[in-house]
Design a protein around this motif. Structure first.
Motif, PDB file in Angstrom:
ATOM      1  N   ALA A   1       0.853  -1.193   0.000  1.00 23.90           N
ATOM      2  CA  ALA A   1       0.000   0.000   0.000  1.00 23.90           C
ATOM      3  C   ALA A   1       0.883   1.236   0.000  1.00 23.90           C
ATOM      4  CB  ALA A   1      -0.926  -0.004   1.213  1.00 23.90           C
ATOM      5  N   SER A   2       0.330   2.358  -0.440  1.00 18.90           N
ATOM      6  CA  SER A   2       1.085   3.612  -0.538  1.00 18.90           C
ATOM      7  C   SER A   2       0.544   4.651   0.426  1.00 18.90           C
ATOM      8  CB  SER A   2       1.010   4.176  -1.971  1.00 18.90           C
ATOM      9  OG  SER A   2       1.614   3.286  -2.876  1.00 18.90           O
ATOM     10  N   GLY A   3       1.491   5.456   0.948  1.00 10.39           N
ATOM     11  CA  GLY A   3       1.153   6.625   1.763  1.00 10.39           C
ATOM     12  C   GLY A   3       1.835   7.842   1.170  1.00 10.39           C
ATOM     13  N   THR A   4       1.191   8.989   1.181  1.00 10.42           N
ATOM     14  CA  THR A   4       1.711  10.159   0.467  1.00 10.42           C
ATOM     15  C   THR A   4       2.815  10.892   1.215  1.00 10.42           C
ATOM     16  OG1 THR A   4      -0.069  11.492   1.429  1.00 10.42           O
ATOM     17  CG2 THR A   4      -0.475  10.518  -0.734  1.00 10.42           C
ATOM     18  N   SER A   5       2.998  10.600   2.510  1.00 12.91           N
ATOM     19  CA  SER A   5       4.014  11.310   3.296  1.00 12.91           C
ATOM     20  C   SER A   5       4.525  10.407   4.408  1.00 12.91           C
ATOM     21  CB  SER A   5       3.424  12.588   3.903  1.00 12.91           C
ATOM     22  OG  SER A   5       2.396  12.273   4.818  1.00 12.91           O
ATOM     23  N   ASN A   6       5.629  10.841   5.034  1.00  7.01           N
ATOM     24  CA  ASN A   6       6.162  10.077   6.168  1.00  7.01           C
ATOM     25  C   ASN A   6       5.133   9.950   7.283  1.00  7.01           C
ATOM     26  OD1 ASN A   6       8.462  10.112   4.664  1.00  7.01           O
ATOM     27  ND2 ASN A   6       9.715  11.269   6.117  1.00  7.01           N
ATOM     28  N   ARG A   7       4.406  11.020   7.485  1.00  5.92           N
ATOM     29  CA  ARG A   7       3.406  11.017   8.553  1.00  5.92           C
ATOM     30  C   ARG A   7       2.308   9.998   8.261  1.00  5.92           C
ATOM     31  NH1 ARG A   7       0.164  16.463  10.614  1.00  5.92           N
ATOM     32  NH2 ARG A   7      -1.000  15.457  12.310  1.00  5.92           N
ATOM     33  N   GLN A   8       1.868   9.928   7.006  1.00  7.49           N
ATOM     34  CA  GLN A   8       0.798   8.982   6.681  1.00  7.49           C
ATOM     35  C   GLN A   8       1.290   7.536   6.724  1.00  7.49           C
ATOM     36  OE1 GLN A   8      -1.005   9.289   2.793  1.00  7.49           O
ATOM     37  NE2 GLN A   8      -2.843   8.175   3.435  1.00  7.49           N
ATOM     38  N   THR A   9       2.494   7.284   6.244  1.00  9.66           N
ATOM     39  CA  THR A   9       3.003   5.901   6.284  1.00  9.66           C
ATOM     40  C   THR A   9       3.124   5.412   7.729  1.00  9.66           C
ATOM     41  OG1 THR A   9       5.271   6.752   6.173  1.00  9.66           O
ATOM     42  CG2 THR A   9       4.245   6.084   4.096  1.00  9.66           C
ATOM     43  N   LYS A  10       3.566   6.281   8.615  1.00  8.91           N
ATOM     44  CA  LYS A  10       3.652   5.903  10.031  1.00  8.91           C
ATOM     45  C   LYS A  10       2.265   5.658  10.621  1.00  8.91           C
ATOM     46  CE  LYS A  10       7.984   8.398  10.877  1.00  8.91           C
ATOM     47  NZ  LYS A  10       8.646   9.511  11.611  1.00  8.91           N
ATOM     48  N   ALA A  11       1.315   6.507  10.243  1.00  8.50           N
ATOM     49  CA  ALA A  11      -0.056   6.327  10.731  1.00  8.50           C
ATOM     50  C   ALA A  11      -0.665   5.036  10.177  1.00  8.50           C
ATOM     51  CB  ALA A  11      -0.911   7.530  10.338  1.00  8.50           C
ATOM     52  N   LEU A  12      -0.366   4.701   8.928  1.00 10.16           N
ATOM     53  CA  LEU A  12      -0.858   3.458   8.335  1.00 10.16           C
ATOM     54  C   LEU A  12      -0.297   2.241   9.060  1.00 10.16           C
ATOM     55  CD1 LEU A  12      -0.609   4.419   4.548  1.00 10.16           C
ATOM     56  CD2 LEU A  12      -2.717   3.818   5.769  1.00 10.16           C
ATOM     57  N   ALA A  13       1.005   2.271   9.347  1.00 10.38           N
ATOM     58  CA  ALA A  13       1.630   1.150  10.059  1.00 10.38           C
ATOM     59  C   ALA A  13       1.022   0.967  11.446  1.00 10.38           C
ATOM     60  CB  ALA A  13       3.133   1.382  10.152  1.00 10.38           C
ATOM     61  N   ALA A  14       0.805   2.067  12.154  1.00 11.99           N
ATOM     62  CA  ALA A  14       0.208   1.982  13.494  1.00 11.99           C
ATOM     63  C   ALA A  14      -1.224   1.462  13.419  1.00 11.99           C
ATOM     64  CB  ALA A  14       0.240   3.357  14.154  1.00 11.99           C
ATOM     65  N   SER A  15      -1.967   1.872  12.387  1.00 15.17           N
ATOM     66  CA  SER A  15      -3.351   1.419  12.236  1.00 15.17           C
ATOM     67  C   SER A  15      -3.410  -0.073  11.945  1.00 15.17           C
ATOM     68  CB  SER A  15      -4.026   2.204  11.112  1.00 15.17           C
ATOM     69  OG  SER A  15      -5.369   1.796  10.942  1.00 15.17           O
ATOM     70  N   VAL A  16      -2.500  -0.559  11.092  1.00 15.76           N
ATOM     71  CA  VAL A  16      -2.450  -2.002  10.804  1.00 15.76           C
ATOM     72  C   VAL A  16      -2.100  -2.783  12.067  1.00 15.76           C
ATOM     73  CG1 VAL A  16      -1.172  -3.780   9.557  1.00 15.76           C
ATOM     74  CG2 VAL A  16      -1.922  -1.714   8.363  1.00 15.76           C
ATOM     75  N   ARG A  17      -1.132  -2.298  12.815  1.00 17.42           N
ATOM     76  CA  ARG A  17      -0.732  -2.971  14.052  1.00 17.42           C
ATOM     77  C   ARG A  17      -1.912  -3.100  15.006  1.00 17.42           C
ATOM     78  NH1 ARG A  17       2.790   0.850  17.186  1.00 17.42           N
ATOM     79  NH2 ARG A  17       0.695   1.701  17.510  1.00 17.42           N
ATOM     80  N   ASP A  18      -2.646  -2.016  15.213  1.00 19.17           N
ATOM     81  CA  ASP A  18      -3.775  -2.035  16.147  1.00 19.17           C
ATOM     82  C   ASP A  18      -4.904  -2.927  15.637  1.00 19.17           C
ATOM     83  OD1 ASP A  18      -2.342  -0.267  17.683  1.00 19.17           O
ATOM     84  OD2 ASP A  18      -3.403   1.526  16.954  1.00 19.17           O
ATOM     85  N   ALA A  19      -5.171  -2.886  14.326  1.00 20.60           N
ATOM     86  CA  ALA A  19      -6.260  -3.695  13.762  1.00 20.60           C
ATOM     87  C   ALA A  19      -5.960  -5.184  13.890  1.00 20.60           C
ATOM     88  CB  ALA A  19      -6.478  -3.324  12.293  1.00 20.60           C
ATOM     89  N   VAL A  20      -4.713  -5.563  13.652  1.00 17.60           N
ATOM     90  CA  VAL A  20      -4.325  -6.976  13.765  1.00 17.60           C
ATOM     91  C   VAL A  20      -4.410  -7.445  15.210  1.00 17.60           C
ATOM     92  CG1 VAL A  20      -2.371  -8.567  13.545  1.00 17.60           C
ATOM     93  CG2 VAL A  20      -2.886  -6.955  11.699  1.00 17.60           C
ATOM     94  N   ARG A  21      -3.960  -6.614  16.116  1.00 14.39           N
ATOM     95  CA  ARG A  21      -4.010  -6.984  17.545  1.00 14.39           C
ATOM     96  C   ARG A  21      -5.455  -7.073  18.029  1.00 14.39           C
ATOM     97  NH1 ARG A  21      -0.673  -3.028  21.172  1.00 14.39           N
ATOM     98  NH2 ARG A  21      -2.293  -1.655  20.345  1.00 14.39           N
ATOM     99  N   ASP A  22      -6.323  -6.144  17.573  1.00 15.35           N
ATOM    100  CA  ASP A  22      -7.738  -6.176  17.975  1.00 15.35           C
ATOM    101  C   ASP A  22      -8.456  -7.397  17.406  1.00 15.35           C
ATOM    102  OD1 ASP A  22      -7.294  -3.827  19.307  1.00 15.35           O
ATOM    103  OD2 ASP A  22      -8.158  -2.535  17.752  1.00 15.35           O
ATOM    104  N   ALA A  23      -7.968  -7.915  16.272  1.00  7.31           N
ATOM    105  CA  ALA A  23      -8.598  -9.097  15.665  1.00  7.31           C
ATOM    106  C   ALA A  23      -8.215 -10.390  16.381  1.00  7.31           C
ATOM    107  CB  ALA A  23      -8.227  -9.188  14.187  1.00  7.31           C
ATOM    108  N   GLY A  24      -7.318 -10.299  17.363  1.00  3.02           N
ATOM    109  CA  GLY A  24      -6.956 -11.471  18.151  1.00  3.02           C
ATOM    110  C   GLY A  24      -5.643 -12.113  17.770  1.00  3.02           C
TER     111      GLY A  24
END
Length: 226
Positions: free
Chosen positions: A48-71
């Motif tokens: 996946a693509s993010g337009t800036s350093n800030r967005q790529t970091k936010a995307l990584a954190a969101s994936v981490r939280d979503a995976v952990r919340d899924a068990g």
């Protein structure tokens, strides 16, 4: 056979959680590839693509939280300091979050993109049910307002269509008002007639007994005898 089915469900659940995490932060051009035939270490590669350093970091954190919340276990991440290319290792799936120029340069699709996986992007997430206590509290809070509205509606109906008791009460008030209005008028007439009678009785006493046009007789003066 049962183990394979369970493993397949797990990977589908994992890739769905990863896609949801990417979509939550508006990731661009999400691609999912089946890599079971290419590597024994993981079954999916997602890019996946993010337009800036800030967005790529936010995307990584969101994936981490979503995976952990899924068990699933908490993923490991690399490249957060730079933010141009972040790798999120989710065990069975590896996610590459890249800025467009980095993604175009390395073009990982040529390496892992033999078997693309079709996913429904933008899928509706299951609605979270409100707790029973909250629902009960909401209905309890809404009840007084409903009662208030119904009482107001009843009041409006009684004003438009008064009952027989209300009609009798209104008629009694009108009759009392008429009686009060007539009583002062009678007293006024009686007082006027009494005044007229007094004037009529006093008028003859003021009139002279002599006919009009004659002068009053001169008073006789008593002459003393010498």
């Amino acid at each position: 056979m049962t183990t394979e089915t369970a493993a397949k469900k797990d990977i589908q659940k994992l890739q769905r959680a990863i896609v949801d995490g990417l979509e939550d932060v508006k990731a661009q051009d999400i691609q999912v590839f089946n890599t079971e035939h290419l590597s024994p270490l993981f079954e999916r590669v997602m890019i996946a693509s993010g337009t800036s350093n800030r967005q790529t970091k936010a995307l990584a954190a969101s994936v981490r939280d979503a995976v952990r919340d899924a068990g699933f276990a908490k993923p490991r991440m690399e490249g957060e300091d730079n933010g141009e290319w972040i790798i999120v290792d989710c065990g069975q799936a590896v996610v590459h979050i890249m800025q467009p120029n980095i993604r175009q340069y390395y073009h990982l699709e040529d390496l892992w993109g033999d078997k693309p996986v079709r996913l429904k992007f933008g899928a509706d997430k299951p609605a979270v049910k409100a707790p029973a206590k909250t629902a009960a509290k909401t209905s309890a809070e809404a009840k007084p307002a409903t009662l208030k509205r119904s009482s107001a509606a009843k009041k409006g109906v009684s004003e438009v269509f008064p009952s027989k008791a209300q009609e009798k009460k209104a008629a009694a008030k009108k009759a009392a008002a008429k009686t009060a209005a007539k009583t002062p008028a009678k007293k006024t007439v009686a007082s006027k007639s009494a005044g007229a009678a007094k004037v009529a009785t006093k008028a003859p006493a003021k009139k002279s007994s002599q006919p009009s046009g004659t002068k009053p007789a001169a008073k006789k003066t008593a002459v003393r005898k010498a």
